[in-house]
Write a protein that holds these residues in place. Structure first.
Motif, PDB file in Angstrom:
ATOM      1  N   LEU A 603       0.848  -1.185   0.000  1.00  0.00           N
ATOM      2  CA  LEU A 603       0.000   0.000   0.000  1.00  0.00           C
ATOM      3  C   LEU A 603       0.886   1.238   0.000  1.00  0.00           C
ATOM      4  N   ALA A 604       0.515   2.245  -0.776  1.00  0.00           N
ATOM      5  CA  ALA A 604       1.241   3.517  -0.785  1.00  0.00           C
ATOM      6  C   ALA A 604       0.254   4.641  -1.075  1.00  0.00           C
ATOM      7  N   ILE A 605       0.597   5.841  -0.636  1.00  0.00           N
ATOM      8  CA  ILE A 605      -0.277   7.001  -0.818  1.00  0.00           C
ATOM      9  C   ILE A 605       0.447   8.028  -1.669  1.00  0.00           C
ATOM     10  N   HIS A 606      -0.239   8.528  -2.678  1.00  0.00           N
ATOM     11  CA  HIS A 606       0.376   9.483  -3.597  1.00  0.00           C
ATOM     12  C   HIS A 606       0.687  10.778  -2.856  1.00  0.00           C
ATOM     13  N   PRO A 607       1.933  11.258  -2.912  1.00  0.00           N
ATOM     14  CA  PRO A 607       2.314  12.429  -2.109  1.00  0.00           C
ATOM     15  C   PRO A 607       1.628  13.720  -2.528  1.00  0.00           C
ATOM     16  N   ALA A 608       1.166  13.800  -3.777  1.00  0.00           N
ATOM     17  CA  ALA A 608       0.524  15.028  -4.256  1.00  0.00           C
ATOM     18  C   ALA A 608      -0.996  14.947  -4.182  1.00  0.00           C
ATOM     19  N   THR A 609      -1.576  13.866  -4.672  1.00  0.00           N
ATOM     20  CA  THR A 609      -3.041  13.757  -4.756  1.00  0.00           C
ATOM     21  C   THR A 609      -3.658  13.149  -3.509  1.00  0.00           C
ATOM     22  N   GLY A 610      -2.872  12.423  -2.720  1.00  0.00           N
ATOM     23  CA  GLY A 610      -3.424  11.741  -1.544  1.00  0.00           C
ATOM     24  C   GLY A 610      -4.204  10.490  -1.880  1.00  0.00           C
ATOM     25  N   GLU A 611      -4.210  10.095  -3.157  1.00  0.00           N
ATOM     26  CA  GLU A 611      -4.924   8.884  -3.552  1.00  0.00           C
ATOM     27  C   GLU A 611      -4.196   7.643  -3.048  1.00  0.00           C
ATOM     28  N   VAL A 612      -4.970   6.583  -2.866  1.00  0.00           N
ATOM     29  CA  VAL A 612      -4.480   5.373  -2.211  1.00  0.00           C
ATOM     30  C   VAL A 612      -4.245   4.293  -3.258  1.00  0.00           C
ATOM     31  N   TYR A 613      -3.037   3.748  -3.282  1.00  0.00           N
ATOM     32  CA  TYR A 613      -2.681   2.692  -4.227  1.00  0.00           C
ATOM     33  C   TYR A 613      -2.400   1.410  -3.462  1.00  0.00           C
ATOM     34  N   VAL A 614      -2.922   0.310  -3.982  1.00  0.00           N
ATOM     35  CA  VAL A 614      -2.632  -0.994  -3.395  1.00  0.00           C
ATOM     36  C   VAL A 614      -2.201  -1.943  -4.511  1.00  0.00           C
ATOM     37  N   ALA A 615      -1.309  -2.854  -4.175  1.00  0.00           N
ATOM     38  CA  ALA A 615      -0.877  -3.891  -5.116  1.00  0.00           C
ATOM     39  C   ALA A 615      -1.000  -5.230  -4.432  1.00  0.00           C
ATOM     40  N   GLY A 616      -1.311  -6.235  -5.218  1.00  0.00           N
ATOM     41  CA  GLY A 616      -1.458  -7.571  -4.659  1.00  0.00           C
ATOM     42  C   GLY A 616      -1.646  -8.592  -5.743  1.00  0.00           C
ATOM     43  N   ASN A 617      -2.384  -9.651  -5.407  1.00  0.00           N
ATOM     44  CA  ASN A 617      -2.478 -10.795  -6.302  1.00  0.00           C
ATOM     45  C   ASN A 617      -3.918 -11.297  -6.372  1.00  0.00           C
ATOM     46  N   THR A 618      -4.274 -11.788  -7.556  1.00  0.00           N
ATOM     47  CA  THR A 618      -5.659 -12.207  -7.788  1.00  0.00           C
ATOM     48  C   THR A 618      -5.725 -13.324  -8.817  1.00  0.00           C
ATOM     49  N   ASN A 619      -6.697 -14.187  -8.682  1.00  0.00           N
ATOM     50  CA  ASN A 619      -7.036 -15.081  -9.790  1.00  0.00           C
ATOM     51  C   ASN A 619      -8.467 -14.837 -10.257  1.00  0.00           C
ATOM     52  N   SER A 620      -8.976 -13.647  -9.910  1.00  0.00           N
ATOM     53  CA  SER A 620     -10.312 -13.240 -10.350  1.00  0.00           C
ATOM     54  C   SER A 620     -10.237 -12.670 -11.762  1.00  0.00           C
ATOM     55  N   THR A 621     -10.983 -13.247 -12.668  1.00  0.00           N
ATOM     56  CA  THR A 621     -11.027 -12.722 -14.034  1.00  0.00           C
ATOM     57  C   THR A 621     -11.958 -11.512 -14.145  1.00  0.00           C
ATOM     58  N   ASP A 622     -12.661 -11.209 -13.038  1.00  0.00           N
ATOM     59  CA  ASP A 622     -13.580 -10.066 -13.021  1.00  0.00           C
ATOM     60  C   ASP A 622     -13.169  -9.045 -11.967  1.00  0.00           C
ATOM     61  N   PHE A 623     -11.860  -8.880 -11.768  1.00  0.00           N
ATOM     62  CA  PHE A 623     -11.390  -7.900 -10.785  1.00  0.00           C
ATOM     63  C   PHE A 623     -11.961  -6.528 -11.151  1.00  0.00           C
ATOM     64  N   PRO A 624     -12.415  -5.743 -10.167  1.00  0.00           N
ATOM     65  CA  PRO A 624     -13.180  -4.528 -10.483  1.00  0.00           C
ATOM     66  C   PRO A 624     -12.374  -3.417 -11.140  1.00  0.00           C
ATOM     67  N   ASN A 625     -13.007  -2.774 -12.120  1.00  0.00           N
ATOM     68  CA  ASN A 625     -12.567  -1.531 -12.748  1.00  0.00           C
ATOM     69  C   ASN A 625     -11.210  -1.623 -13.443  1.00  0.00           C
ATOM     70  N   THR A 626     -10.957  -2.729 -14.137  1.00  0.00           N
ATOM     71  CA  THR A 626      -9.713  -2.841 -14.917  1.00  0.00           C
ATOM     72  C   THR A 626      -9.868  -2.307 -16.338  1.00  0.00           C
ATOM     73  N   THR A 627     -11.118  -2.098 -16.794  1.00  0.00           N
ATOM     74  CA  THR A 627     -11.332  -1.537 -18.135  1.00  0.00           C
ATOM     75  C   THR A 627     -10.632  -0.193 -18.241  1.00  0.00           C
ATOM     76  N   GLY A 628      -9.824  -0.038 -19.276  1.00  0.00           N
ATOM     77  CA  GLY A 628      -9.056   1.193 -19.440  1.00  0.00           C
ATOM     78  C   GLY A 628      -7.732   1.180 -18.718  1.00  0.00           C
ATOM     79  N   GLY A 629      -7.455   0.102 -17.967  1.00  0.00           N
ATOM     80  CA  GLY A 629      -6.178  -0.004 -17.271  1.00  0.00           C
ATOM     81  C   GLY A 629      -5.055  -0.373 -18.216  1.00  0.00           C
TER      82      GLY A 629
END
Length: 834
Positions: A603-629
């Motif tokens: 997990l990390a927080i953007h120093p300028a926008t304050g938005e929250v980023y997380v990274a991890g692992n999945t075997n879900s083919t329907d992980f949310p909001n990947t369209t446009g990624g």
């Protein structure tokens, strides 16, 4: 009779001299030994390759050449780009011409340390040595207000368009000649149709900079007619310049064994990217001149420094003793820039512990350790063990922003963990392992920045298992936050916390301690009625709120109702939660996942926008909001990595992306660049087709099973800017050999069509065996050159020989011939007389 005796003696003498001289030739193990294919591949894969100027080695119409999109890319005198694609025996030429623009000057920029030599045929006039290479070639202002630069990376040519404020980006038009047609893919790429199949130009990205921060701009390709393309740009500030970059990337990192990256940090001053993990590879890239140049044990730690573009491995080093060593955490000191690594070691001879806070291994199978290196990774400044008489593991590391003290957290079985006297919790409530399943408490330790003193340690836990996985320091209060998971129903100081009692089989926990580690100021459970585990922790730089992420199997995880994803999907979901800095209120939480298994690791927080980023692992083919990624679809295999971006309130998943190839891929750590805002992710992969590694510091998969990977994404997660792994040597079909210089004598391996490959006479294989064979028209070659590339010492088809210095080798051969000439001359005279 005397003449016969003399002749016999001369012959015997000559024969003995021949034996003596032959045995006096350097032994293969003592002289230059033939490098393995893996060693050559690893060496070449990390050398940064750039544009080479035509100094007479090519046709006069060519000015520069570099490894390109499809094979080799040439810059013609008029600025036109010519790409030569090769597939087997066939080739296809494609050119790109600037429509409506004019190239007035072609200028190389930013010379690279790599030098190149060409040995084409047996005509010495065609041999060119020590030619410089360049990262960029500028074509100047091709259209009014639009400058074009061509960037050469490891295997890719990248077109960069710099649009001045107020200039019209729609002026940019490129005609693709030699193509059967162009079309757009669903992912926004241009597909070029050729007689060799389809070739792709990656989806473009664009950005502007304001106050040193990179701001993403919407951009896409626009097709004009059959063979022409341009760009459509939206939502750009007309008062700022725009940069359009049509190349996206990633990079592998590793040698021929298994390699796993577990931690990442970014230098606050230089912007360099540091990665740490563990390796079984004896040829991990760029360790020469590192603090520890060779692998010592079964598994060693590695630490690597890359440039922020991930196109160069600047330095790597092994770190470890004669047994198993692994790194779990990494941090950069904000003042000194020194690099700190923490993990666990089974080695009783871990390097540079003399003079450390704990100079010797404490006992048990393994101890925690902390090591301190200089920013160049050329010196291990100090290491220290950290542990008692049983097992101890460091899982997290942080450096205090004001005192510079080094904080480490993990778990321990040791009832005698050092320096706990005077700590917030002086006794381990659950430490024993003899004859039973190991039980452990979490621990937190504070060391001085030199690692010569353990200033204070403390246990942290109740009467059952407790594990600390994450650590953060509040930027204003200086208080220390620790997160992990617990099976204890009596975890210390949860009264008054956001959640006072355990809810399930395992709960996540968050604790807050004073900076001296003498008080547990507050703790809280975090979870529902099933299993919950916290793996990542960060403090918001402006609000001071505490963000925690991990994995849950609880369908009733608290405070998710108004979150970005209010309900649990299946299997296990990731979670992200936000608490106030006192840990007395859970402000909001959200599930994050699809129909499979999902878990956050970082997990990390953007120093300028304050938005929250997380990274991890999945075997879900329907992980949310990947369209446009950057990677909209699941890559395949058992697991893909993912990265997701949420707003600070956790009410919206702003963007997600998969990250991975057709095999298993796992993310382990995440960092945000303090100046560019780009997002960096590390982990490990089994995929030989990990996305966008072309052009990375290490573009090809090099491991037996797994390689580490490093990926750079844009802040909006719509672009994979760079990835990398150690490459194999490329076949340089029909162009003989290009040699990339590093240090000492240089060995090069590859393949060639040429029947006049230079300097093969008199060596292991003199001729090209495959020329004219319909199945294989090229032979392998191995060449060895002097360090200044002025001499091609010897070349050989095939392999299986050793190489010696050409001067001494020639001298020995000459001496043998001189000795043999005496008896041979005498024998010839005797035969003639008869």
């Amino acid at each position: 009779m005397k003449k016969k005796a003399l002749l016999v003696l001369v012959l015997i003498g000559g024969f003995l001299s021949l034996i003596w001289l032959a045995n006096s030739r350097p032994n293969p193990s003592q002289a230059y030994s033939m490098p393995s294919k893996e060693a050559v591949s690893a060496k070449l894969a990390i050398l940064e390759r750039g544009w080479v100027r035509n100094e007479g080695q090519w046709d006069e119409e060519v000015l520069f050449s570099a490894p390109g999109y499809f094979g080799t890319t040439w810059i013609a005198k008029d600025g036109q780009l010519v790409h030569m694609a090769v597939k087997g025996r066939e080739s296809w030429v494609i050119s790109e011409r600037w429509v409506g623009g004019k190239v007035k000057a072609i200028t190389p920029e930013e010379e690279l340390p790599t030098k190149v030599s060409y040995f084409v045929g047996n005509d010495p006039s065609k041999h060119k040595s020590g030619l410089p290479t360049y990262r960029y070639v500028s074509l100047g202002e091709v259209w009014s207000g639009v400058e074009v630069k061509l960037k050469a990376t490891q295997k890719t040519v990248e077109k960069l368009f710099y649009v001045k404020p107020g200039a019209d980006p729609s002026k940019i038009q490129v005609q693709v000649e030699g193509a059967k047609g162009l079309k757009l893919s669903k992912d926004g790429e241009i597909i070029i149709q050729t007689g060799l199949g389809e070739l792709k130009l990656s989806k473009p990205i664009a950005w502007q900079e304001r106050d040193g921060k990179k701001l993403s701009v919407e951009v896409s390709y626009k097709l004009i007619g059959k063979n022409r393309y341009s760009f459509e740009v939206a939502k750009a500030d007309p008062s700022l310049p725009i940069v359009i970059d049509p190349i996206l990337q990633s990079t592998y990192l590793g040698g021929k064994g298994n390699d796993i990256a577990k931690a990442i940090a970014i230098h606050p001053k230089t912007g360099d990217v540091y990665v740490a993990g563990e390796t079984l590879s004896t040829n991990f890239p760029k360790t020469t001149r590192g603090a520890q140049g060779r692998k010592s044990g079964f598994s060693d730690i590695f630490v690597t420094r890359l440039n922020k573009e991930l196109t160069q491995i600047l330095q790597s080093t092994y770190l470890g003793g004669s047994n198993w060593d692994e790194a779990n955490a990494l941090a950069v000191h904000s003042t000194t820039g020194e690099i700190y690594v923490a993990g666990r070691t089974e080695s009783r001879d871990f390097p540079r512990t003399a003079g450390g806070a704990q100079a010797t291994h404490g006992g048990g199978s393994y101890d925690a350790f902390v090591a301190r290196l200089n920013p160049d990774l050329t010196q291990n400044l100090q290491s220290t063990y950290l542990g008692g008489s049983d097992n101890d593991v460091a899982k997290a590391l942080a450096i205090h922003p004001t005192t510079g003290d080094v904080y480490v957290a993990g778990f321990t079985n040791s009832t005698d963990f050092p320096k706990t006297t005077g700590g917030a919790q002086t006794i381990c409530n659950n430490c024993f392992s003899s004859g039973m399943i190991p039980r452990h408490d979490a621990f937190v330790a504070r060391l001085n920045s030199n690692l010569t003193q353990n200033l204070q340690s403390t246990y942290l836990g109740g009467s059952d298992n407790d594990v600390a996985k994450a650590l953060a320091i509040h930027p204003t209060t200086g208080e220390v936050y620790v997160a992990g998971y617990t099976h204890s129903t009596d975890f210390p100081n949860t009264a008054g916390g956001a959640r006072r009692s355990t809810g399930g089989f395992y709960d996540a926990f968050v604790s807050r301690l004073n900076k001296d580690l003498t008080q547990i100021l507050q703790s809280t459970y975090l979870g529902g009625s099933e299993l919950d585990e916290a793996t990542a922790l960060a403090v918001h730089p402006t609000t001071g709120d505490i963000y925690v992420a991990g994995m849950t199997r609880s369908t009733d995880f608290p405070k998710t109702t108004s979150g970005a994803q209010a309900s649990y999907k299946s299997g296990s979901d990731a979670f992200v939660a936000r608490l106030n800095k006192d840990l007395t209120k859970l402000l909001r939480a959200t599930y994050l996942g699809g129909g499979g298994l999902d878990k956050v690791e970082a997990l990390a927080i953007h120093p300028a926008t304050g938005e929250v980023y997380v990274a991890g692992n999945t075997n879900s083919t329907d992980f949310p909001n990947t369209t446009g990624g950057a990677q909209a679809n699941y890559g395949g295999g058992q697991i893909d990595a993912f990265v997701a971006k949420l707003n600070p309130d956790l009410t919206q998943i702003l963007q997600s992306t998969y990250l991975g190839g057709s095999a298993l891929d796992e993310a382990t750590a995440l960092a945000i660049h303090p100046t560019t805002g780009d997002v960096y992710v590390v982990g490990w992969t089994y995929s030989t087709d990990f996305s966008n590694t072309t052009g990375g510091a290490q573009s090809s998969f090099g491991g037996d099973l797994s390689d580490a990977f490093v990926t750079k994404l844009s802040a909006d997660l719509t672009s994979n800017l760079q990835s990398t792994y150690p490459g194999r040597t490329n076949n340089d079909w029909g162009s003989d050999v290009v040699i990339y210089l590093e240090t000492d004598d240089v060995y090069v391996a590859g393949s060639t069509y040429s029947i006049d490959f230079p300097r093969t006479t008199g060596w292991a294989q003199e001729s090209c065996n495959n020329f004219g064979n319909m199945l294989s028209l090229y032979d392998a070659y191995i060449a060895m050159l002097t360090v200044d590339l002025a001499t091609d010492k010897k070349s050989s088809g095939g392999g299986g020989s050793y190489m010696t210095d050409s001067v001494s080798s020639s001298a020995s051969s000459w001496t043998i011939l001189v000795w043999l000439s005496v008896p041979l001359f005498a024998l010839a005279r005797r035969i003639k007389r008869k």
